[in-house]
Design a protein around this motif. Structure first.
Motif, mmCIF file in Angstrom:
data_model
loop_
_atom_site.group_PDB
_atom_site.id
_atom_site.type_symbol
_atom_site.label_atom_id
_atom_site.label_comp_id
_atom_site.label_asym_id
_atom_site.label_seq_id
_atom_site.Cartn_x
_atom_site.Cartn_y
_atom_site.Cartn_z
ATOM 1 N N GLY A 53 0.791 -1.222 0.000
ATOM 2 C CA GLY A 53 0.000 0.000 0.000
ATOM 3 C C GLY A 53 0.822 1.269 0.000
ATOM 4 O O GLY A 53 0.261 2.361 0.080
ATOM 5 N N GLY A 54 2.164 1.129 -0.055
ATOM 6 C CA GLY A 54 3.017 2.316 -0.063
ATOM 7 C C GLY A 54 3.127 3.008 1.273
ATOM 8 O O GLY A 54 3.654 4.125 1.355
ATOM 9 N N ALA A 55 2.667 2.364 2.347
ATOM 10 C CA ALA A 55 2.697 2.999 3.666
ATOM 11 C C ALA A 55 4.129 3.049 4.200
ATOM 12 O O ALA A 55 4.809 2.021 4.209
ATOM 13 C CB ALA A 55 1.812 2.227 4.641
ATOM 14 N N GLY A 61 5.724 0.288 6.556
ATOM 15 C CA GLY A 61 4.832 -0.867 6.523
ATOM 16 C C GLY A 61 5.566 -2.146 6.155
ATOM 17 O O GLY A 61 6.794 -2.165 5.990
ATOM 18 N N ASP A 62 4.794 -3.205 6.015
ATOM 19 C CA ASP A 62 5.380 -4.489 5.628
ATOM 20 C C ASP A 62 5.895 -4.424 4.193
ATOM 21 O O ASP A 62 5.289 -3.806 3.318
ATOM 22 C CB ASP A 62 4.346 -5.604 5.742
ATOM 23 N N VAL A 63 7.016 -5.072 3.971
ATOM 24 C CA VAL A 63 7.616 -5.075 2.638
ATOM 25 C C VAL A 63 6.705 -5.813 1.660
ATOM 26 O O VAL A 63 6.186 -6.891 1.960
ATOM 27 C CB VAL A 63 9.006 -5.741 2.678
ATOM 28 N N ASP A 64 6.492 -5.209 0.505
ATOM 29 C CA ASP A 64 5.741 -5.845 -0.571
ATOM 30 C C ASP A 64 6.691 -6.800 -1.289
ATOM 31 O O ASP A 64 7.594 -6.369 -2.006
ATOM 32 C CB ASP A 64 5.213 -4.784 -1.543
#
Length: 312
Positions: A120-122, A125-128
């Motif tokens: 989500g680009g946060a 946040g958690d790595v995509d």
């Protein structure tokens, strides 16, 4: 752009002394996919290094994912063997690279800090996993070693065990050995987190489990540790001579100085012996849940201190 299309720009950072000094502060531009799209911006540290003068026009067109990017050879060629080998061309077509990955690599080439893509680009946040794999694959495909190292460093800073397991699956599926090695190295450094998560540990092959454990055991130098678990050191200290107390890391007189200014409220510690000086240094606080436990079992295994049983 052409015909009034919107543009998105990335601003260059410093020239880094590699031949791009004449375009310091310049920008790359991405032609919009169609009229009416909002203008976006991105890139490096911006005008701070730009000097405020006119910048040279882009002299390279990159066709990627059905879009056209205008950039500067003087920025890309010193950082990419792929573009350096095509310096004589005015248009370079790049295949198999997603636009977000290309945008991130351009930003980095123009001076921005490369960050790991997140869900989500946060920020933070958690790595995509899929986007991270695409970014690393793009850096290697375009032969940008600096960007590849920066991406790996960013991944190490933001990875968590669960995301690392997903990233390893993607790396194996894409046959990306560098990414797989990064994941295995992370799991080796965070072995207990991996053991605690069946969704991660259960998906590892027997060879991978053996590899991450071997890498953990081979990392760093062996050292002598001492854990304060009960009050035995106080009784032994009371019945022994002063000379022995002077060398005990648990003695009140020792006061090595780490964290004692504010008082530790009777906390117990794990101490590490410095092989060079022979001094004991505080390494980590013993958790309150096991601090002071009597009759417990203690085991040092795989770089962790395990405590089981006991009474308080």
């Amino acid at each position: 752009g052409e015909l009034g299309d919107a543009l998105e720009s990335g601003v260059s950072g410093d020239a880094q002394g590699d031949g791009s000094a004449d375009v310091a502060g310049a920008s790359w531009t991405l032609e919009a996919g169609g009229p009416g799209e909002a203008q976006e911006s991105g890139g490096g540290s911006g005008d701070a290094q730009g000097g405020g003068g006119a910048h040279p026009e882009p002299d390279l067109v990159i066709e990627v994912a059905g879009r056209r990017v205008r950039a500067h050879k003087a920025v890309l060629c010193p950082r990419s063997e792929f573009f350096r080998a095509r310096r004589s061309r005015q248009v370079v077509r790049v295949r198999g690279i997603a636009l977000p990955a290309m945008r991130a690599l351009l930003d980095h080439a123009y001076g921005a800090r490369l960050r790991a893509p997140t869900v989500g680009g946060a920020p933070g946040g958690d790595v995509d996993a899929h986007a991270a794999a695409a970014l690393l694959a793009a850096a290697h495909a375009l032969q940008m070693p600096g960007a590849a190292r920066a991406a790996e460093s960013a991944l190490r800073e933001q990875l968590r065990a669960r995301a690392c397991g997903q990233l390893l699956d993607v790396a194996k599926r894409l046959r990306a050995p560098d990414l797989a090695d990064l994941c295995l190295g992370f799991m080796s450094a965070h072995y207990l987190d991996v053991l605690r998560d069946p969704a991660v540990y259960g998906r590892l092959s027997a060879a991978e489990r053996e590899l991450i454990l071997r890498r953990r055991e081979e990392a760093g130098a062996r050292t002598l540790l001492l854990a304060e678990m009960g009050d035995g050191h106080e009784r032994s200290g009371a019945s022994s001579g002063g000379s022995s107390r002077a060398h005990s890391p648990c003695s009140p007189e020792r006061a090595p100085g780490e964290g004692e200014a504010g008082g530790d409220g009777g906390a117990r510690w794990v101490h590490r012996r410095d092989a060079r000086t022979g001094e004991w240094r505080r390494l980590a606080r013993v958790p309150e849940a096991v601090s002071g436990a009597r009759g417990c079992g203690v085991c040092a295994l795989h770089g962790y201190l395990f405590v089981a049983g006991g009474t308080r």
